[in-house]
Design an enzyme around this catalytic site. Structure first.
Site, short mmCIF file in Angstrom:
data_model
loop_
_atom_site.label_atom_id
_atom_site.label_comp_id
_atom_site.label_asym_id
_atom_site.label_seq_id
_atom_site.Cartn_x
_atom_site.Cartn_y
_atom_site.Cartn_z
CE LYS A 84 -4.29 -1.73 0.56
NZ LYS A 84 -5.46 -1.38 -0.24
CG ASP A 107 -9.66 -3.38 6.08
OD1 ASP A 107 -10.56 -3.30 6.92
OD2 ASP A 107 -9.83 -3.82 4.94
#
Length: 403
Positions: A75, A123
């Site tokens: 990410k 998340d």
């Protein structure tokens, strides 16, 4: 659960906008971003010959994104990249001149950034990337986390100066809440999922991920024959599938998307032939993949460039973590979080079923590429599931490789 891609668009060319975003021109932009960043070397891609022999395939390589840009996750390539691109675009409008990544430290550009606030739901890993990107350029960030996000992951985001907002609901509900509040407050929402009228920024996030495929093709002598990649909303899977298809054409690898059975929204979408939302089920240990509705862009790409969709169980993921932490023979150990190893879990499950193995053309000559999408981003949970700390796994690996 296993499903071959039978969508009418399977193997059709990508839509022009997706090809432009995820092809060579897009990757060139990401390389400029990486050149600007510290600690930007290509992540390692070790071979696991002993595991390959045990599983009955030719080779296995693992692209280890647990070492990406100091954030421990793939990410790091998405949210922070999108934030910086958006700051540069805003600065170019305000300053009426061309600006690039090298200009991000200029006082005039930082003044523009200081007036911007970036928001997202997460998340854990995406929010950390957005927060880091905002901190690096002098912007603000507001990160929404749902009830299932651990305190350890919240703290890892907050250390980048982000304002944290706890939201009691699922990941998908927190995405909607973040978008609602951002619109009200005039913030820029940097989501890794997309919906009608909101495509460009998620496209930039996905564009960042294409660096993984681009690097991988430079790190091995021969392209893989099979790629198993995990998916939440589908961003990384779509980015890699698209880049392999655009780069390798007819020689692209067979591409398999792997999800938790408790949150298999892409498999459900492939079965329905259109975007489908699955019911919120019992939480999965694969927390970074606990998404119940796919990204619209990701599905548009995967309908064309993925070949199969499958789901794995909780115990499959935990077993894969342990396989990587305690390698066979002289294979290197890899610290892989509970969501990072899901591609390996999918490979093992596919090889265990003769029908699936045959359908995918897996055999002793297969060259497998996996992506460890995260390291131990929750070290306490990692130690609980593996029985050894990530630090100890890394230490033992250094002793073996230096012996």
């Amino acid at each position: 659960m296993f499903l071959l891609n039978t969508h009418p668009d399977h193997n059709a060319p990508l839509m022009p906008a997706d090809a432009d975003c995820l092809g060579p021109a897009g990757v060139a932009q990401v390389e400029r971003f990486l050149a600007f960043r510290d600690n930007a070397a290509a992540t390692p891609m070790p071979a696991l010959p002993s595991l390959a022999k045990a599983l009955g395939v030719g080779t296995i390589h693992v692209k280890d994104e647990g070492q990406r840009l100091g954030l421990g996750s793939f990410k790091a390539l998405g949210g922070s990249y999108a934030v910086m691109r958006l700051v540069l675009e805003e600065a170019a409008r305000h300053l009426d001149c061309e600006v690039g990544f090298a200009d991000l430290s200029r006082p005039s550009v930082r003044a523009v950034a200081s007036r911007m606030t970036f928001a997202c739901a997460t998340d854990g890993n995406h929010g950390r990337s957005v927060a880091q990107g905002a901190q690096l350029v002098g912007a603000k960030s507001v990160i929404f986390v749902h009830g299932g996000v651990s305190d350890e992951r919240v703290a890892a985001i907050a250390r980048f100066g982000a304002e944290m907002v706890r939201f009691e609901g699922s990941y998908d509900e927190s995405v909607a809440e973040a978008a609602r509040v951002a619109e009200r407050e005039g913030w820029t929402i940097v989501s890794d999922t997309s919906w009608p009228t909101y495509e460009r920024i998620p496209g930039l996030v996905m564009q960042g991920y294409t660096a993984i495929a681009h690097e991988a093709l430079r790190q091995i002598d021969r392209p893989p024959t099979h790629v198993f990649v995990q998916a939440g909303v589908g961003g990384i899977a779509a980015a890699l599938a698209a880049h392999f298809a655009l780069t390798l054409g007819a020689d692209r690898p067979t591409f398999i998307v792997v999800e938790p059975s408790r949150a298999a929204c892409l498999l459900a979408t492939a079965r329905a032939g259109r975007l489908a939302k699955v019911a919120h089920d019992e939480p999965t240990v694969m927390a970074m993949l606990e998404c119940y509705e796919p990204s619209m862009i990701a599905w548009r790409v995967l309908a064309r460039a993925a070949d199969a969709f499958m789901a794995v169980e909780e115990e499959d993921a935990v077993a894969a973590m342990n396989r990587l932490a305690r390698p066979l023979g002289g294979d290197p150990a890899i610290v892989s979080g509970e969501s990072g190893c899901v591609g390996l879990a999918g490979l093992v499950r596919a090889l265990a079923d003769p029908a699936h193995k045959r359908a995918l053309g897996l055999d002793a000559s297969s060259r497998i590429l996996l992506v460890n999408t995260e390291g131990a981003t929750d070290p306490g949970l990692y130690e609980k599931l593996v029985g050894i700390s990530p630090t100890e796994v890394a230490r033992r690996n250094m002793e073996v490789t230096s012996a």
